[in-house]
Write a protein that holds these residues in place. Structure first.
Motif, mmCIF file in Angstrom:
data_model
loop_
_atom_site.group_PDB
_atom_site.id
_atom_site.type_symbol
_atom_site.label_atom_id
_atom_site.label_comp_id
_atom_site.label_asym_id
_atom_site.label_seq_id
_atom_site.Cartn_x
_atom_site.Cartn_y
_atom_site.Cartn_z
ATOM 1 N N ASN A 70 34.013 36.406 29.898
ATOM 2 C CA ASN A 70 35.333 35.820 30.159
ATOM 3 C C ASN A 70 36.253 36.814 30.860
ATOM 4 O O ASN A 70 36.987 36.448 31.791
ATOM 5 N N SER A 71 36.238 38.059 30.410
ATOM 6 C CA SER A 71 37.061 39.084 31.043
ATOM 7 C C SER A 71 36.675 39.268 32.505
ATOM 8 O O SER A 71 37.542 39.362 33.387
ATOM 9 N N LEU A 72 35.370 39.326 32.752
ATOM 10 C CA LEU A 72 34.894 39.522 34.120
ATOM 11 C C LEU A 72 35.284 38.343 35.003
ATOM 12 O O LEU A 72 35.763 38.524 36.136
ATOM 13 N N PHE A 73 35.118 37.129 34.498
ATOM 14 C CA PHE A 73 35.439 35.938 35.283
ATOM 15 C C PHE A 73 36.943 35.821 35.515
ATOM 16 O O PHE A 73 37.393 35.579 36.650
ATOM 17 N N LEU A 74 37.737 35.980 34.460
ATOM 18 C CA LEU A 74 39.185 35.825 34.582
ATOM 19 C C LEU A 74 39.786 36.880 35.502
ATOM 20 O O LEU A 74 40.634 36.569 36.351
ATOM 21 N N SER A 75 39.344 38.125 35.356
ATOM 22 C CA SER A 75 39.897 39.200 36.172
ATOM 23 C C SER A 75 39.508 39.026 37.636
ATOM 24 O O SER A 75 40.345 39.171 38.538
ATOM 25 N N THR A 76 38.230 38.704 37.887
ATOM 26 C CA THR A 76 37.769 38.535 39.265
ATOM 27 C C THR A 76 38.450 37.346 39.937
ATOM 28 O O THR A 76 38.937 37.451 41.079
ATOM 29 N N ALA A 77 38.504 36.213 39.232
ATOM 30 C CA ALA A 77 39.133 35.024 39.809
ATOM 31 C C ALA A 77 40.629 35.246 40.022
ATOM 32 O O ALA A 77 41.189 34.809 41.040
ATOM 33 N N SER A 78 41.285 35.913 39.090
ATOM 34 C CA SER A 78 42.724 36.155 39.216
ATOM 35 C C SER A 78 43.029 37.052 40.409
ATOM 36 O O SER A 78 43.975 36.804 41.158
ATOM 37 N N VAL A 79 42.229 38.100 40.599
ATOM 38 C CA VAL A 79 42.438 38.994 41.735
ATOM 39 C C VAL A 79 42.140 38.267 43.046
ATOM 40 O O VAL A 79 42.850 38.450 44.048
ATOM 41 N N ALA A 80 41.100 37.424 43.052
ATOM 42 C CA ALA A 80 40.781 36.670 44.271
ATOM 43 C C ALA A 80 41.930 35.746 44.655
ATOM 44 O O ALA A 80 42.345 35.697 45.830
ATOM 45 N N VAL A 81 42.477 35.024 43.680
ATOM 46 C CA VAL A 81 43.614 34.144 43.960
ATOM 47 C C VAL A 81 44.828 34.977 44.371
ATOM 48 O O VAL A 81 45.565 34.613 45.306
ATOM 49 N N GLY A 82 45.034 36.113 43.694
ATOM 50 C CA GLY A 82 46.154 36.975 44.036
ATOM 51 C C GLY A 82 46.060 37.516 45.452
ATOM 52 O O GLY A 82 47.077 37.622 46.159
ATOM 53 N N LEU A 83 44.841 37.853 45.895
ATOM 54 C CA LEU A 83 44.670 38.342 47.267
ATOM 55 C C LEU A 83 44.900 37.228 48.290
ATOM 56 O O LEU A 83 45.528 37.452 49.340
ATOM 57 N N ILE A 84 44.402 36.028 47.993
ATOM 58 C CA ILE A 84 44.581 34.909 48.924
ATOM 59 C C ILE A 84 46.057 34.590 49.103
ATOM 60 O O ILE A 84 46.527 34.303 50.221
ATOM 61 N N LEU A 85 46.814 34.642 48.017
ATOM 62 C CA LEU A 85 48.237 34.327 48.087
ATOM 63 C C LEU A 85 49.087 35.538 48.465
ATOM 64 O O LEU A 85 50.063 35.417 49.211
ATOM 65 N N GLY A 86 48.714 36.705 47.948
ATOM 66 C CA GLY A 86 49.580 37.871 48.070
ATOM 67 C C GLY A 86 49.501 38.592 49.398
ATOM 68 O O GLY A 86 50.522 39.080 49.900
ATOM 69 N N VAL A 87 48.305 38.680 49.994
ATOM 70 C CA VAL A 87 48.164 39.431 51.241
ATOM 71 C C VAL A 87 48.930 38.768 52.388
ATOM 72 O O VAL A 87 49.702 39.439 53.089
ATOM 73 N N PRO A 88 48.772 37.450 52.632
ATOM 74 C CA PRO A 88 49.606 36.843 53.689
ATOM 75 C C PRO A 88 51.097 36.926 53.371
ATOM 76 O O PRO A 88 51.919 37.124 54.291
ATOM 77 N N ALA A 89 51.462 36.770 52.091
ATOM 78 C CA ALA A 89 52.880 36.879 51.736
ATOM 79 C C ALA A 89 53.398 38.292 51.988
ATOM 80 O O ALA A 89 54.520 38.473 52.480
ATOM 81 N N ALA A 90 52.587 39.295 51.661
ATOM 82 C CA ALA A 90 52.997 40.676 51.906
ATOM 83 C C ALA A 90 53.179 40.933 53.395
ATOM 84 O O ALA A 90 54.121 41.628 53.812
#
Length: 285
Positions: free
Chosen positions: A82-102
């Protein structure tokens, strides 16, 4: 030319060795504890000489926690997944949203941009307990309580501001003239962003992703309240080691070793990108 005397070299080596021993000794002691039984760990005085056992690791992998008086079933490996899945998925979503916003915050100066960016950053300032109760009620109403999707959404409070502000600084350090020259050659904005901005900011994005992964992996309070046992990460699942018969120190030590292994391996793999990313823009021409 400055020369270093032999005595200074020896003293410096001794100082570095003492610092390394000071910081590495707790990890060394936890590794030793993971191969000991509770009786061996609690003996006085403690000793580094003992008969090692794999019982602690075997219990974590098989899901059967053996204590001095009973046997309990635990879901440590499930929590680890669960930790591996949640952390990986959260970072992936964060990169998809955060990099263009940055990139938008770094290149497009529009009214209220700094206020919006600071508001997103303020999510990192607020204590989790401040938003837990509203989130719990809200998630129960819309059906996101006790779901992976709900946890990944909540984890964006940790991941997204971190990625946004770190990556924004790297985009600002990239000379805009490089992108303008590429655009003048007839390329679209998306092509310029993908082929020029992203590669140049690559080390910074990797560093932000690694730090965000570590923060997401170490989160405790959100998963404790918003998820049940089958979806909780390893930080919450470790509470199973505190039983009615006492604290199982050997299993806790083995659990620590297994839980830090993924982040440690990721840090070793990405250390080159981390060093490049953290040093990017440190010296400006």
């Amino acid at each position: 030319m400055n020369t270093t005397s032999p005595l200074e070299t020896v003293l410096r080596g001794i100082a570095i060795t003492l610092v390394i021993l000071f910081f590495m000794f707790p990890i060394f002691w936890i590794i030793l504890m993971s191969f000991q039984t509770n009786a061996t760990i609690l003996q006085v005085p403690p000793s580094v000489f003992f008969e090692p056992t794999l019982q602690n690791y075997r219990g974590l992998i098989t899901g059967q926690l053996v204590t001095d008086t009973s046997s309990l079933e635990i879901r440590f490996m499930g929590n680890l997944f669960n930790s591996l899945f949640l952390s990986t998925a959260s970072v992936a979503v964060g990169l998809i949203l955060g990099v263009p916003a940055a990139y938008a915050f770094a290149r497009l100066k529009f009214r209220g941009s700094e206020d919006i960016a600071f508001t997103l950053l303020s999510f990192r300032f607020a204590p989790p307990l401040l938003v837990l109760l509203p989130l719990t009620i809200y998630f129960q109403q819309i059906g996101l309580a006790n779901t992976y999707g709900g946890l990944i959404w909540v984890y964006q409070l940790i991941v997204l501001p971190l990625i946004l502000w770190i990556v924004r600084g790297y985009f600002e350090d990239i000379p805009a003239d490089i992108e303008y020259a590429y655009r003048i050659a007839g390329h679209r904005w998306w092509t310029t962003f993908r082929k020029i901005a992203l590669p140049l900011a690559g080390p910074g994005i990797a560093a932000a992703a690694l730090l965000a992964f570590i923060f997401a992996w170490n989160n405790f309070i959100f998963a404790l309240v918003l998820a049940s046992a089958d979806k909780q990460p390893v930080t919450v699942g470790a509470l199973a080691f505190i039983t009615a018969s006492g604290v199982q120190y050997g299993q806790i030590a083995a659990g620590i070793i297994l839980s830090i292994a993924p982040t440690f391996a990721l840090a070793l793999y990405a250390q080159r990108y981390l060093v490049e990313g953290l040093s990017l823009g440190a010296v400006k021409g």
